[in-house]
Design a protein around this motif. Structure first.
Motif, PDB file in Angstrom:
ATOM      1  N   THR A  27       0.892  -1.223  -0.063  1.00 21.59           N
ATOM      2  CA  THR A  27       0.137  -0.041   0.639  1.00 21.59           C
ATOM      3  C   THR A  27       0.834   1.229  -0.387  1.00 21.59           C
ATOM      4  OG1 THR A  27      -0.078  -0.204   2.388  1.00 21.59           O
ATOM      5  CG2 THR A  27      -2.212  -0.907   1.357  1.00 21.59           C
ATOM      6  N   HIS A  28       1.973   1.649  -0.291  1.00 25.68           N
ATOM      7  CA  HIS A  28       2.672   2.174  -0.705  1.00 25.68           C
ATOM      8  C   HIS A  28       4.397   2.039  -0.573  1.00 25.68           C
ATOM      9  CE1 HIS A  28       4.391   6.385   1.484  1.00 25.68           C
ATOM     10  NE2 HIS A  28       5.643   6.186   1.423  1.00 25.68           N
ATOM     11  N   ALA A  29       4.543   2.492  -1.762  1.00 22.09           N
ATOM     12  CA  ALA A  29       6.040   1.838  -2.666  1.00 22.09           C
ATOM     13  C   ALA A  29       6.432   3.332  -3.950  1.00 22.09           C
ATOM     14  CB  ALA A  29       6.089   1.087  -2.884  1.00 22.09           C
ATOM     15  N   HIS A  30       7.747   3.170  -3.644  1.00 25.20           N
ATOM     16  CA  HIS A  30       7.352   4.143  -4.545  1.00 25.20           C
ATOM     17  C   HIS A  30       8.422   4.495  -5.900  1.00 25.20           C
ATOM     18  CE1 HIS A  30       7.846   7.809  -1.812  1.00 25.20           C
ATOM     19  NE2 HIS A  30       7.826   7.038  -1.065  1.00 25.20           N
ATOM     20  N   LEU A  31       7.250   3.516  -7.002  1.00 29.83           N
ATOM     21  CA  LEU A  31       7.689   3.005  -7.591  1.00 29.83           C
ATOM     22  C   LEU A  31       8.867   3.823  -9.277  1.00 29.83           C
ATOM     23  CD1 LEU A  31       5.072  -0.135  -8.990  1.00 29.83           C
ATOM     24  CD2 LEU A  31       6.663  -0.319  -7.551  1.00 29.83           C
ATOM     25  N   ALA A  56       1.506   3.065  -6.153  1.00 29.95           N
ATOM     26  CA  ALA A  56       2.050   3.846  -6.693  1.00 29.95           C
ATOM     27  C   ALA A  56       2.364   5.065  -5.971  1.00 29.95           C
ATOM     28  CB  ALA A  56       2.631   3.757  -7.800  1.00 29.95           C
ATOM     29  N   VAL A  57       3.012   6.414  -4.679  1.00 33.28           N
ATOM     30  CA  VAL A  57       2.962   7.415  -4.203  1.00 33.28           C
ATOM     31  C   VAL A  57       4.275   7.593  -4.657  1.00 33.28           C
ATOM     32  CG1 VAL A  57       1.505   6.653  -1.780  1.00 33.28           C
ATOM     33  CG2 VAL A  57       4.053   6.069  -2.122  1.00 33.28           C
ATOM     34  N   GLY A  58       3.678   9.490  -4.604  1.00 33.23           N
ATOM     35  CA  GLY A  58       4.949  10.468  -5.095  1.00 33.23           C
ATOM     36  C   GLY A  58       5.007  11.497  -4.228  1.00 33.23           C
ATOM     37  N   GLY A  72      -1.039  11.225  -2.001  1.00 37.24           N
ATOM     38  CA  GLY A  72       0.137  10.366  -0.944  1.00 37.24           C
ATOM     39  C   GLY A  72       1.502  10.217  -1.668  1.00 37.24           C
ATOM     40  N   GLU A  73       2.571  10.520  -0.548  1.00 38.92           N
ATOM     41  CA  GLU A  73       2.015  10.602   0.451  1.00 38.92           C
ATOM     42  C   GLU A  73       2.220  12.513   0.531  1.00 38.92           C
ATOM     43  OE1 GLU A  73       5.702   9.181   2.335  1.00 38.92           O
ATOM     44  OE2 GLU A  73       6.483   8.623   0.634  1.00 38.92           O
ATOM     45  N   VAL A  74       1.772  13.278   1.819  1.00 37.08           N
ATOM     46  CA  VAL A  74       1.287  14.135   2.107  1.00 37.08           C
ATOM     47  C   VAL A  74       1.510  13.745   3.642  1.00 37.08           C
ATOM     48  CG1 VAL A  74      -0.414  14.785   0.645  1.00 37.08           C
ATOM     49  CG2 VAL A  74      -1.368  13.925   2.865  1.00 37.08           C
ATOM     50  N   LEU A  89      -1.773   5.556   7.949  1.00 36.72           N
ATOM     51  CA  LEU A  89      -0.570   5.792   8.526  1.00 36.72           C
ATOM     52  C   LEU A  89       0.603   4.969   8.088  1.00 36.72           C
ATOM     53  CD1 LEU A  89      -2.095   7.290  11.889  1.00 36.72           C
ATOM     54  CD2 LEU A  89      -1.199   8.871  10.381  1.00 36.72           C
ATOM     55  N   HIS A  90       1.809   5.359   7.374  1.00 37.28           N
ATOM     56  CA  HIS A  90       2.525   4.990   6.988  1.00 37.28           C
ATOM     57  C   HIS A  90       4.032   4.629   7.577  1.00 37.28           C
ATOM     58  CE1 HIS A  90       6.205   5.234   4.156  1.00 37.28           C
ATOM     59  NE2 HIS A  90       6.031   6.708   4.195  1.00 37.28           N
ATOM     60  N   ALA A  91       4.568   3.841   7.949  1.00 35.75           N
ATOM     61  CA  ALA A  91       5.616   3.907   8.507  1.00 35.75           C
ATOM     62  C   ALA A  91       5.867   4.617   9.761  1.00 35.75           C
ATOM     63  CB  ALA A  91       7.060   4.515   8.176  1.00 35.75           C
ATOM     64  N   THR A 114       5.998  -0.907   1.716  1.00 32.81           N
ATOM     65  CA  THR A 114       6.932  -1.360   1.520  1.00 32.81           C
ATOM     66  C   THR A 114       8.026  -0.093   1.292  1.00 32.81           C
ATOM     67  OG1 THR A 114       7.168  -1.508  -1.211  1.00 32.81           O
ATOM     68  CG2 THR A 114       7.311  -4.127  -0.321  1.00 32.81           C
ATOM     69  N   ASP A 115       7.503   1.056   0.771  1.00 32.28           N
ATOM     70  CA  ASP A 115       8.419   2.060   0.764  1.00 32.28           C
ATOM     71  C   ASP A 115       9.308   2.091  -0.073  1.00 32.28           C
ATOM     72  OD1 ASP A 115       8.670   5.094   1.229  1.00 32.28           O
ATOM     73  OD2 ASP A 115       9.346   4.732   3.524  1.00 32.28           O
ATOM     74  N   SER A 116       9.370   0.640  -0.974  1.00 30.35           N
ATOM     75  CA  SER A 116      10.320   1.135  -1.910  1.00 30.35           C
ATOM     76  C   SER A 116      10.950   1.796  -2.655  1.00 30.35           C
ATOM     77  CB  SER A 116       9.448   0.026  -2.948  1.00 30.35           C
ATOM     78  OG  SER A 116       9.246  -1.675  -2.624  1.00 30.35           O
TER      79      SER A 116
HETATM   80 ZN   LIG Z   1       7.767   6.668   0.802  1.00 31.13          ZN
END
Ligand SMILES: [Zn+2]
Length: 253
Positions: free
Chosen positions: A6-10, A36-38, A91-93, A152-154, A200-202
């Motif tokens: 639910t949160h990766a920087h592809l 894919a967040v930005g 997101g992300e914000v 809420l991520h990480a 993953t926040d990849s």
């Molecule tokens: Zn992130």
């Protein structure tokens, strides 16, 4: 359905050479979706292009909280409004008190965050929230603004700071870096399964700090949650799938 990262920087250039293979490995690991967040406009445009290309990718658009710039925030809100049908989330914000230390700048950061919360309510889009060294503060702003759909991520705050967010029905996404984070292990032990998601926040926050992280590693977080809670992995998968449906609706069904 399978696991959703639910949160990766592809859109990160780290994935430019081999994104096809990265997503193939994710599928092979049991993933069915990646959000894919930005961090800025360039990322947002790239995420939309990736979502058009790969069925498992769902685009998000947002402005990273270290951009202390009301003008950029306004442009991002316009972009989100005009692309709302194609976006899975904002997101992300959020807030970053680790990088931003000046109180005047933090106030602008909160103002921008509030504007994205309001937009989330207006468009009924979930918020994918960054809150580094500002967990309690981000939760306060979200509650004061009556935010509804929140991930809420990480989250790096204490269990006590997370509690009001749990009560408000917000979700917490757990990255694979939980295997090397005592704070995240404590959090997962205390938080109910009904508020957990996987991320993953990849390409960062992997199981090993210096290696490129990728969506396939989402399964590491599933395994860690199962171990910490003393339950079967299948039970974790079932719960997070249900949570994804509750937050993101029919997107992944
Ligand atoms: Zn992130």
């Amino acid at each position: 359905m399978g696991i959703a990262d639910t949160h990766a920087h592809l859109c990160d250039p780290a994935f430019d050479p081999d994104l096809d293979q990265v997503l193939e490995r994710a599928k092979a690991a049991g993933l069915s979706a990646v959000i894919a967040v930005g961090e800025n406009m360039k990322d947002a445009e790239k995420n939309l292009a990736l979502a058009a290309l790969y069925p498992m990718v769902h685009a998000a658009a947002g402005l990273y909280p270290t951009y202390i710039d009301l003008g950029l925030a306004g442009k991002m809100r316009d972009f989100i409004r005009s692309n709302k049908e194609k976006l899975a989330a904002i997101g992300e914000v959020g807030l970053d008190y680790w990088i931003v230390k000046e109180e005047t700048e933090r106030e602008i950061q909160r103002e921008i965050f509030r504007s994205f919360i309001d937009l989330s309510l207006e468009l009924n889009l979930p918020l994918n929230v960054h809150s580094r060294s500002a967990g309690r503060h981000a939760v306060d702003v979200l509650l004061e603004r009556a935010a509804r759909k929140v991930q809420l991520h990480a989250f790096d705050g204490k269990v006590l700071a997370a509690q009001p967010a749990v009560e408000a029905g917000f979700f917490f996404s757990i990255p694979a870096s939980i295997v090397r984070s005592e704070q995240k292990q404590k959090l997962v032990k205390k938080l109910p399964l009904s508020c957990l998601l996987i991320e993953t926040d990849s390409p960062v926050l992997g199981p090993a700090s210096r290696e490129r992280n990728e969506p396939a590693n989402a399964v590491i977080a599933v395994k860690a949650i199962a171990e910490l809670k003393g339950i079967h992995e299948a039970e974790v998968m079932e719960a997070v799938e249900e949570n994804v449906r509750r937050l993101y609706g029919t997107l992944f069904s």
